[in-house]
Design an enzyme around this catalytic site. Structure first.
Site, short mmCIF file in Angstrom:
data_model
loop_
_atom_site.label_atom_id
_atom_site.label_comp_id
_atom_site.label_asym_id
_atom_site.label_seq_id
_atom_site.Cartn_x
_atom_site.Cartn_y
_atom_site.Cartn_z
CB ILE A 122 -0.95 0.00 1.22
CG1 ILE A 122 -1.94 -1.17 1.13
CG2 ILE A 122 -1.71 1.32 1.30
CD1 ILE A 122 -2.81 -1.35 2.36
CB ILE A 139 8.29 1.91 14.41
CG1 ILE A 139 7.37 0.69 14.26
CG2 ILE A 139 8.31 2.75 13.14
CD1 ILE A 139 5.90 1.07 14.11
CE1 TYR A 180 -3.06 -7.58 10.93
CE2 TYR A 180 -5.15 -8.39 10.08
CZ TYR A 180 -4.11 -7.49 10.03
OH TYR A 180 -4.11 -6.50 9.08
CD1 TRP A 210 -8.37 -2.44 0.17
CD2 TRP A 210 -6.70 -0.96 0.30
NE1 TRP A 210 -8.83 -1.37 0.89
CE2 TRP A 210 -7.83 -0.45 0.99
CE3 TRP A 210 -5.54 -0.21 0.25
CZ2 TRP A 210 -7.81 0.80 1.62
CZ3 TRP A 210 -5.52 1.02 0.88
CH2 TRP A 210 -6.64 1.54 1.54
#
EC number: 4.1.1.35
Length: 389
Positions: free
Chosen positions: A29, A77, A185, A215
């Site tokens: 994405i 991160i 999840y 998607w």
């Protein structure tokens, strides 16, 4: 070409250039969103990720017209002190980072929970403390099972949309038992959604939550043994693409009876751009982003992909194009699933005027053309046997 002149939002107000900190910019994405922002808007992108393979074409060479508007920062991160500083530099933070492959949910549940909840906590915290707007990517998995799935199979209400169409502000989130670690999840994603929502309610965080409904398009996931691990199990589009490229039967988990909707990545990115550039309409909202017109069973998807791939590759289908496998065999112990995932589109249509455009056939034709062009030769070389001396 980026065009900053005379750009206005849906209410006719001029759109000001933004600096966008995109976490997970190197993924499927993120790569498409970066392309959209750099080629069609004046916005700047601070692209954060561990890998940049899918956005290298946007970073090199330095002579491309947008070279001054994208910076890549190689960051995990989980443990990088630079994250807060990059958040402070931006006007908007988009968090795409996640483990989002079903094969991992019950085989790597700890990594799945940490990645999707624990690792996302600092992002939400920094946005709230520094008054930064956040677009957080969640998942349609937060809905879990449909209400209709608990009715007998022959019950007439199973066909009533009220029992299976998923609405952001009404539908409950229904998960399986704790032993079914496939829901690790969905639970992690739901909990971070609740945290984002609570930060908005208590501390005034400006946020938008995105729930993608399958998607698909070019650059999705990987082909095992080519640009990903040989033992890897990507999502359904890449799994089936891998089978087609290798001329193997497409594996249908539990008969491929689950129903899904699929939306083309280009359509979905249009929706995200509307969220970015219309904050007054998007703030505080959760948006389903999918295409209810592209609803099929996984078996029907396999059949359509086989037909489309034969067209774009010029290769005939193999004698037995599909094979049934159990979910335990394919995903391991602890797998569970939902019967349907059909999005209600009322809120995104009302707030942003967005509707998907691309049919399932057209998006598969575009995607499989890319898969064949990108991978066919590499797969052929990888699978060819060495000639005996």
């Amino acid at each position: 070409m980026a065009n900053g002149a005379n750009r206005v939002d849906l209410d006719g107000k001029p759109i000001q250039p933004l600096t966008i900190c995109m976490i997970g910019a190197g993924g499927f994405i993120g790569s498409h969103l970066c392309e959209k922002l750099l080629t069609e808007t004046p916005h700047k992108v601070l692209a954060l990720d561990v890998y940049n393979d899918k956005i290298k074409h946007l970073l090199e060479p330095d002579t491309v017209e947008w070279s001054g508007r994208i910076q890549f920062h190689r960051i995990n991160i989980k443990h990088d002190s630079r994250l807060e500083g990059l958040v402070k530099m931006a006007d908007l933070i988009i968090n795409l980072a996640a483990i989002c492959t079903p094969a991992d949910y019950n085989t790597r549940p700890l990594d799945t929970i940490y990645s999707n909840f624990i690792d996302a906590l600092p992002v939400v915290k920094y946005c709230s403390e520094n008054n930064k707007r956040l677009i957080h990517f969640s998942t349609c998995e937060v809905y879990g099972k449909t209400i209709g799935s608990f009715l007998p199979k022959d019950h007439p209400l199973r066909d009533d949309p009220a029992f299976y169409v998923l609405k952001e502000d009404i539908s409950p989130c229904i998960f399986g038992s704790i032993e079914k670690q496939r829901w690790s999840y969905a639970c992690a994603k739901q909990l971070i959604e609740r945290l984002v929502y609570a930060e908005g309610a208590e501390n005034g965080l400006e946020f938008t939550i995105v729930r993608p409904f399958n998607w698909i398009g070019p650059r999705m996931d990987f082909i095992p043994g080519i640009d990903g691990p040989s033992e890897g199990v990507p999502r359904v589009l890449a799994c089936f693409s891998n089978n087609l490229l290798r001329r193997e039967p497409l594996k249908l988990v539990d008969g491929g009876e689950s129903q899904r909707t699929f939306v083309y990545i280009n359509d979905a990115i249009e929706a995200v751009l509307l969220m970015i550039e219309n904050p007054e309409r998007a703030n505080g909202h959760i948006f389903n982003v999918g295409n209810p017109n592209n609803e099929v069973t996984v078996r029907q998807l396999a059949e359509m992909m086989t037909e489309v791939y034969a067209k774009v590759s010029g290769e005939g289908a193999i004698e037995s194009p599909t094979v049934d496998v159990s979910s335990k065999e394919f995903y391991g112990e602890g797998y569970d699933d939902s019967d349907k995932r059909i999005p209600d589109m009322t809120i995104i249509n009302r707030q942003l005027g967005w509707n998907p455009k691309t049919s399932l056939w057209d998006l598969l034709e575009s995607t499989l053309t890319y898969q064949h062009r990108t991978y066919a030769e590499a797969v052929k070389k990888a699978t060819s046997k060495p000639v005996a001396s």
